[in-house]
Design an enzyme around this catalytic site. Structure first.
Site, PDB file in Angstrom:
ATOM      1  N   ASP A 182       0.676  -1.149   0.031  1.00  0.00           N
ATOM      2  CA  ASP A 182       0.045   0.049  -0.103  1.00  0.00           C
ATOM      3  C   ASP A 182       0.889   1.322   0.006  1.00  0.00           C
ATOM      4  O   ASP A 182       0.356   2.282  -0.358  1.00  0.00           O
ATOM      5  CB  ASP A 182      -0.925  -0.033   1.317  1.00  0.00           C
ATOM      6  CG  ASP A 182      -1.683   1.186   1.368  1.00  0.00           C
ATOM      7  OD1 ASP A 182      -2.571   1.572   0.541  1.00  0.00           O
ATOM      8  OD2 ASP A 182      -1.449   2.391   2.349  1.00  0.00           O
ATOM      9  N   MET A 263      -6.776   6.443   3.361  1.00  0.00           N
ATOM     10  CA  MET A 263      -6.879   7.703   2.235  1.00  0.00           C
ATOM     11  C   MET A 263      -5.582   7.768   1.347  1.00  0.00           C
ATOM     12  O   MET A 263      -5.576   8.541   0.483  1.00  0.00           O
ATOM     13  CB  MET A 263      -7.159   9.048   2.947  1.00  0.00           C
ATOM     14  CG  MET A 263      -8.341   9.091   3.887  1.00  0.00           C
ATOM     15  SD  MET A 263      -9.989   8.953   2.818  1.00  0.00           S
ATOM     16  CE  MET A 263      -9.645  10.473   1.720  1.00  0.00           C
ATOM     17  N   ARG A 264      -4.534   6.843   1.730  1.00  0.00           N
ATOM     18  CA  ARG A 264      -3.477   7.062   0.818  1.00  0.00           C
ATOM     19  C   ARG A 264      -3.632   6.676  -0.840  1.00  0.00           C
ATOM     20  O   ARG A 264      -3.148   7.528  -1.430  1.00  0.00           O
ATOM     21  CB  ARG A 264      -2.302   5.962   1.378  1.00  0.00           C
ATOM     22  CG  ARG A 264      -1.081   6.297   0.498  1.00  0.00           C
ATOM     23  CD  ARG A 264       0.064   5.155   1.157  1.00  0.00           C
ATOM     24  NE  ARG A 264       0.526   5.729   2.325  1.00  0.00           N
ATOM     25  CZ  ARG A 264       0.372   4.944   3.513  1.00  0.00           C
ATOM     26  NH1 ARG A 264      -0.113   3.883   3.293  1.00  0.00           N
ATOM     27  NH2 ARG A 264       0.862   5.591   4.728  1.00  0.00           N
ATOM     28  N   ALA A 265      -4.798   5.711  -0.849  1.00  0.00           N
ATOM     29  CA  ALA A 265      -4.924   5.773  -2.444  1.00  0.00           C
ATOM     30  C   ALA A 265      -5.493   7.165  -2.931  1.00  0.00           C
ATOM     31  O   ALA A 265      -5.040   7.380  -4.205  1.00  0.00           O
ATOM     32  CB  ALA A 265      -6.113   4.484  -2.450  1.00  0.00           C
TER      33      ALA A 265
END
Length: 686
Positions: A182, A263-265
């Site tokens: 991720d 929320m990284r995506a």
């Protein structure tokens, strides 16, 4: 570390690489916007992964500042390509205390590492899946923050580290944990083309390059120069690209549709879409940019479990893009009334949903790392509905009626018998551990001497880091002889003591599965399959190498030689045939042969043999005696053993326990494997 490119090193031009368009685009987007967080390149051998990375470094603009000496360079220098070896230590990566200067001048001095050298260049990690997990964490933290902060050995130091992080890996050699996947901004799967014309062109260009690199590079100099100019223009233009609210809603809806964690995506897709718009030379992000970014930023984030297939289906993406388009066209809802409603608060109250990165940041290196939490369940994808998921496997014998006799069934594979049915939801297993202290590869199963972990004692050998207390004690007894009368302690080089550290190691876990007719009856292997898959998941989390041996008929068969890819192990397990007699002796001998062979390849990796059987040795003369003899030979090889007793009769014969005694190992009931049912830790007897 590679030397700076000065024109004498003629690399393969990026524009000359045939195909691999998505790989080249991912590298270019990270060069335009390093904040994307790097690229993970997954693919088979010989697919130009390393060639493309080295070619990109030649196109980056020159840089001025050099954090290694803290000064501004008098003339621009070429961007560096820094290659991080798999065996690098943490001190070499982030830097360490300059002991020579400390002892010689009495000053605290810090010597920067590879991260400092990679500033404004490319940091390349080949076989990143084989790199120690804590080093991968360090690299990804630095790539995300753009700076490296070091607080160690009484020294506080910080320097910029803005670089394009590129990791390459072959999935057959093992996967990265989902938490680390991720944290890579983009991921690209590459494979060799199956088109004859494309393969011919690849061969032609490579042979031409090897024959005359200078002439070959000259032929593509103009194309590479144009790529370099476009990267510079896109970098300058990136900050001015507008990301309208409509596209923000599209990005948020798209990430929500694929149910990615945290929320990284969303942030990565937004940055990659902005970089793509800048690369195209437009002033505003459009749907086209969002789709391109999603194709590279979302596939690896959907993989929450080691057994999930990687990738992003085009139909799923098309459907998600259509739904996201409807969401993008929808007017944003007004802010909710701050006054609570009759129920004391609505669904939109703050704190209902966290905007943090969630479980993706949990790297499993904390104090409870020996007992990892249960892996999250895989969300249904595509046409798979929730009600179609496989039922929870039982850790005990299922109460199904007798299944088909050996020889019946039409499962996949060759030979008589039927295939094993794999359950869909493995459980969290107890920790199976080898006693004693080893010196194997870093992992999370058994105790071992390691390069990191807690310091247990000083040593005169170099050790792993400085044992400060031991060094001070060694120097203290010589202070009078050295003429010290108060003031600073006088140190000498022979006072230095290294630290012996204790951490965890990964082991070779050999699964010896009884697939005979007695096990296949009444679908007992369904429960056994659930146990094996659960143990494979546990081996994945603990960074073990795994192997699978099947026992049925007249011999034992190696379904999977030792590998770090548990994904392949599960696929091989699904094709295992069942039925026939129980050749326990052949199974023990096959496991012994594998353990001894792997010990030659990797002498420090200790072996744990997990045998799942009811203990009924059949076939040939004196099968029980032969099985006990073979078990004794396996025990004498030095491998630790755990026997999982799969017997379910009302009157237990205890045959599996007898085999465990011959193996000098522990015997557990199948139901005792579940960590939820039994809290204590199982240790295999030596």
């Amino acid at each position: 570390m590679s030397e700076p490119r000065d024109g004498t090193d003629i690399g393969f031009p990026l524009s000359a690489i045939v195909g691999q368009d998505q790989l080249r685009l991912a590298l270019i987007l990270c060069a335009v916007h390093p904040g994307i967080g790097g690229v993970l390149v997954r693919g088979e051998k010989g697919t130009a992964k390393s060639t493309a990375v080295r070619a990109l470094a030649q196109l980056l603009p020159p840089v001025l500042d050099d954090p290694a000496d803290g000064a501004v360079a008098r003339a621009p220098r070429p961007a560096r390509l820094v290659e991080l070896p798999v065996g690098a230590t943490e001190d070499r990566v982030v830097g360490s205390l300059d002991l020579e200067k400390v002892l010689r001048d009495g000053e605290r001095a810090f010597q920067p590492g590879l991260l400092a050298a990679a500033h404004q260049g490319v940091l390349y990690v080949d076989e990143v899946n084989l790199l120690h997990d804590h080093l991968v964490d360090v690299l990804l933290d630095a790539a995300a923050m753009g700076r490296v902060h070091i607080e160690r050995d009484g020294v506080s130091y910080s320097h910029p580290a803005k670089f394009v992080l590129v990791g390459t890996m072959n999935p057959e050699e093992g996967e990265l944990r989902p938490q680390l996947l991720d944290r890579f901004g983009l991921a690209v799967d590459v494979m060799a083309s199956r088109e004859v014309d494309t393969r011919v062109e690849v061969i032609r260009r490579r042979l031409a390059y090897e024959a005359d690199p200078v002439a070959f590079a000259r032929d593509y100099a103009d194309a590479d120069a144009e790529l370099a100019r476009r990267i510079v223009r896109a970098r300058a233009h990136c900050a001015a690209v507008d990301l309208p609210g409509r596209e923000l809603r599209r990005i948020a809806a798209l990430c929500a549709a694929f149910d990615v964690d945290g929320m990284r995506a969303d942030l990565v897709v937004a940055r990659a879409a902005t970089a793509h718009a800048a690369w195209r030379g437009v002033r505003e992000v459009t749907e086209q940019d969002v789709r391109v970014a999603a194709e590279m930023a979302l596939p690896h984030r959907r993989r929450r479990d080691p057994f999930d297939e990687p990738g992003l289906d085009a139909d799923d993406l098309d459907q998600a893009m259509e739904e996201a388009a409807r969401e993008a066209d929808r007017e944003p809802e007004p802010d909710p009334d701050p006054e609570p409603g009759p129920g004391g608060g609505g669904a939109d109250e703050p704190g209902e949903q966290s905007a943090g990165d969630g479980p993706a940041d949990q790297t499993g290196d904390g104090p409870d790392a020996d007992e990892p939490a249960a892996a999250p369940q895989t969300a249904p994808t595509g046409a798979q509905a929730p009600e179609q998921q496989a039922p929870e496997p039982s850790t005990s014998e299922p109460s199904a009626p007798d299944g088909p006799t050996p020889g019946e069934g039409t499962g996949a594979g060759k030979g008589p018998g039927r295939t094993i049915e794999l359950p869909g939801r493995p459980f969290r297993t107890r920790l199976l551990q080898i006693p004693g202290i080893g010196e194997g590869a870093p992992g999370r199963r058994s105790r071992a001497r390691s390069t990191r972990g807690r310091s247990v004692r000083p040593t005169l050998e170099p050790g792993h880091g400085l044992h400060l207390v031991g060094t001070l004690f060694a120097a203290a007894e010589h202070q009078v002889a050295r003429g010290r009368h108060g003031g600073r302690m006088m140190l000498a080089p022979n006072d230095l003591r290294g630290a012996v550290r204790e951490g965890r190691e990964g082991n070779l876990v050999v699964f010896l599965v009884d697939a005979s007719g007695s096990m296949a009856a009444r679908d007992r292997l369904t429960a056994v399959a659930g146990a094996v898959v659960s143990l494979l998941r546990d081996a994945y989390q603990r960074r073990d190498k795994v192997a699978v041996i099947s026992m049925r008929g007249a011999d034992a068969e190696v379904l999977l030689p030792p590998t770090s890819s548990v994904e392949i192990a599960v696929r091989r397990l699904a094709t295992m045939r069942t039925g026939g007699r129980t050749p326990l002796a052949q199974g023990f001998l096959k496991a012994r042969e594998m353990v001894l062979r792997e010990r030659v390849r990797d002498p420090r990796r200790r072996a744990l043999v997990v045998t799942l059987t009811d203990g009924r040795a059949t076939g040939g003369p004196d099968p029980v005696v032969r099985a006990r003899t073979a078990a004794t030979l396996l025990a004498e090889s030095g491998a630790a053993s755990v026997v999982i007793d799969c017997e379910v009769s009302m009157i237990r014969l205890g045959l599996a326990a007898e085999m465990a005694r011959a193996l000098r190992g522990e015997c557990l009931q199948l139901a005792e494997l579940s960590a939820q049912q039994v809290a204590d830790v199982v240790r295999a007897a030596a």
